[in-house]
Design a protein around this motif. Structure first.
Motif, PDB file in Angstrom:
ATOM      1  N   PHE A 151       0.545  -1.123  -0.183  1.00 14.78           N
ATOM      2  CA  PHE A 151      -0.086  -0.184  -0.083  1.00 14.78           C
ATOM      3  C   PHE A 151       0.900   1.410  -0.027  1.00 14.78           C
ATOM      4  O   PHE A 151       0.794   2.152  -0.634  1.00 14.78           O
ATOM      5  N   HIS A 152       1.954   1.117   0.942  1.00 13.55           N
ATOM      6  CA  HIS A 152       3.007   2.452   0.853  1.00 13.55           C
ATOM      7  C   HIS A 152       3.326   2.535  -0.655  1.00 13.55           C
ATOM      8  O   HIS A 152       3.284   3.804  -1.040  1.00 13.55           O
ATOM      9  N   SER A 153       3.852   1.595  -1.224  1.00 13.94           N
ATOM     10  CA  SER A 153       4.510   1.799  -2.514  1.00 13.94           C
ATOM     11  C   SER A 153       3.454   2.282  -3.550  1.00 13.94           C
ATOM     12  O   SER A 153       3.509   2.855  -4.515  1.00 13.94           O
ATOM     13  N   ALA A 154       2.063   1.629  -3.543  1.00 11.38           N
ATOM     14  CA  ALA A 154       1.128   2.202  -4.318  1.00 11.38           C
ATOM     15  C   ALA A 154       0.542   3.442  -4.404  1.00 11.38           C
ATOM     16  O   ALA A 154       0.198   4.223  -5.200  1.00 11.38           O
ATOM     17  N   LEU A 155       0.739   4.113  -3.072  1.00  7.34           N
ATOM     18  CA  LEU A 155       0.284   5.549  -2.796  1.00  7.34           C
ATOM     19  C   LEU A 155       1.354   6.329  -3.635  1.00  7.34           C
ATOM     20  O   LEU A 155       1.234   7.408  -4.195  1.00  7.34           O
ATOM     21  N   PHE A 156       2.653   6.196  -3.626  1.00  8.84           N
ATOM     22  CA  PHE A 156       3.498   6.580  -4.076  1.00  8.84           C
ATOM     23  C   PHE A 156       3.438   6.596  -5.695  1.00  8.84           C
ATOM     24  O   PHE A 156       3.521   7.390  -6.671  1.00  8.84           O
ATOM     25  N   ALA A 157       2.968   5.487  -6.285  1.00  5.81           N
ATOM     26  CA  ALA A 157       2.900   5.217  -7.563  1.00  5.81           C
ATOM     27  C   ALA A 157       1.736   5.778  -8.179  1.00  5.81           C
ATOM     28  O   ALA A 157       1.669   6.345  -8.976  1.00  5.81           O
ATOM     29  N   ASN A 158       0.770   6.070  -7.296  1.00  3.35           N
ATOM     30  CA  ASN A 158      -0.496   6.656  -7.608  1.00  3.35           C
ATOM     31  C   ASN A 158      -0.416   8.178  -7.086  1.00  3.35           C
ATOM     32  O   ASN A 158      -1.608   8.997  -7.005  1.00  3.35           O
ATOM     33  N   GLN A 159       0.710   8.730  -6.939  1.00  3.44           N
ATOM     34  CA  GLN A 159       0.942   9.972  -6.353  1.00  3.44           C
ATOM     35  C   GLN A 159       0.197  11.266  -7.168  1.00  3.44           C
ATOM     36  O   GLN A 159       0.450  11.353  -8.362  1.00  3.44           O
TER      37      GLN A 159
END
Length: 248
Positions: A151-159
């Motif tokens: 989730f942490h990585s996904a939020l940055f990917a969808n920043q």
């Protein structure tokens, strides 16, 4: 934009000389040498005079982390400070995220993640950093480390774009959490914004501790090891290799 973070005039800006943590664009909150009431926001640099100095409180860092991941017996513990609206944090995640996850899984690293929110005013909704941090609190409380890291990585990917015309709603954040495997209960926590206030309090406490570690200068991303800033975190993964090598 609130009075706390109103844009500085060129004359105001010229009085301050920021000390960046890397050679790249960095997001900084720093304590000024003289007392000022309003924070200054210019080109991604935020100055705030009301920050403490002194030793870092390890108990506070543990209590206010969005998530602590890794075995308690891991020889190295680090504190990672980020803001989900910070583009340089996205770059840091791209460069070092996989290596951090590998070290956690190998039992050599324990990570305390701190999600700050001083870029709220750079989001379309005015509170995206806080809402994303609250979502991370929900996922951290309700799910295992694998889902949190995804989730942490996904939020940055969808920043969202800083200063852009739109960002992610709570429903969007909940959907992304579900895509990473979060349970319906966790998704509801995110959608309801149930931990946003908690995340704001945690961000404030974590920011204060980071200020103590940096003599009043706070930047995202920043990594602390043993309460001291780690150099070179935007220059690849050598910083992590060095920390792990030092601990054998």
């Amino acid at each position: 934009m609130s009075d706390k973070r109103k844009p500085a005039t060129p004359k105001e800006t010229s009085r301050y000389q920021p000390r960046a943590t890397s050679s790249r664009t960095t997001y900084i909150l720093a304590g000024a040498a003289v007392a000022v009431i309003a924070a200054l926001v210019v080109g991604g640099i935020v100055w705030n005079s009301h920050r403490d100095s002194g030793g870092v409180d390890e108990a506070v860092l543990s209590e206010n982390a969005a998530q602590i991941i890794g075995a308690p017996s891991a020889p190295q513990t680090i504190d990672v400070f980020e803001d989900f609206m910070c583009p340089v944090c996205h770059e840091f995640e791209q460069q070092s995220g996989a290596s951090i996850t590998t070290a956690i899984n190998q039992g050599t690293l324990r990570v305390r993640y701190h999600m700050l929110n001083f870029l709220d005013n750079q989001s379309s909704s005015g509170d995206y950093s806080s809402r994303a941090a609250g979502a991370a609190q929900c996922v951290g409380a309700g799910e295992d480390k694998e889902i949190f890291l995804k989730f942490h990585s996904a939020l940055f990917a969808n920043q969202p774009k800083e200063g852009g015309g739109t960002d992610l709603s709570n429903a969007d954040l909940a959907r992304i959490a579900g895509e990473q495997g979060a349970s319906p209960a966790t998704q509801k926590c995110v959608a309801d914004g149930a931990k946003v206030d908690e995340a704001k309090d945690a961000a404030d406490q974590s920011e204060t501790q980071l200020s103590k570690a940096t003599n009043g200068q706070v930047a995202t991303p920043t990594v602390l090891s043993g309460g001291a800033p780690v150099d070179g975190i935007m220059d690849g993964t050598g910083w992590l290799d060095g920390l792990l090598a030092d601990k054998g």
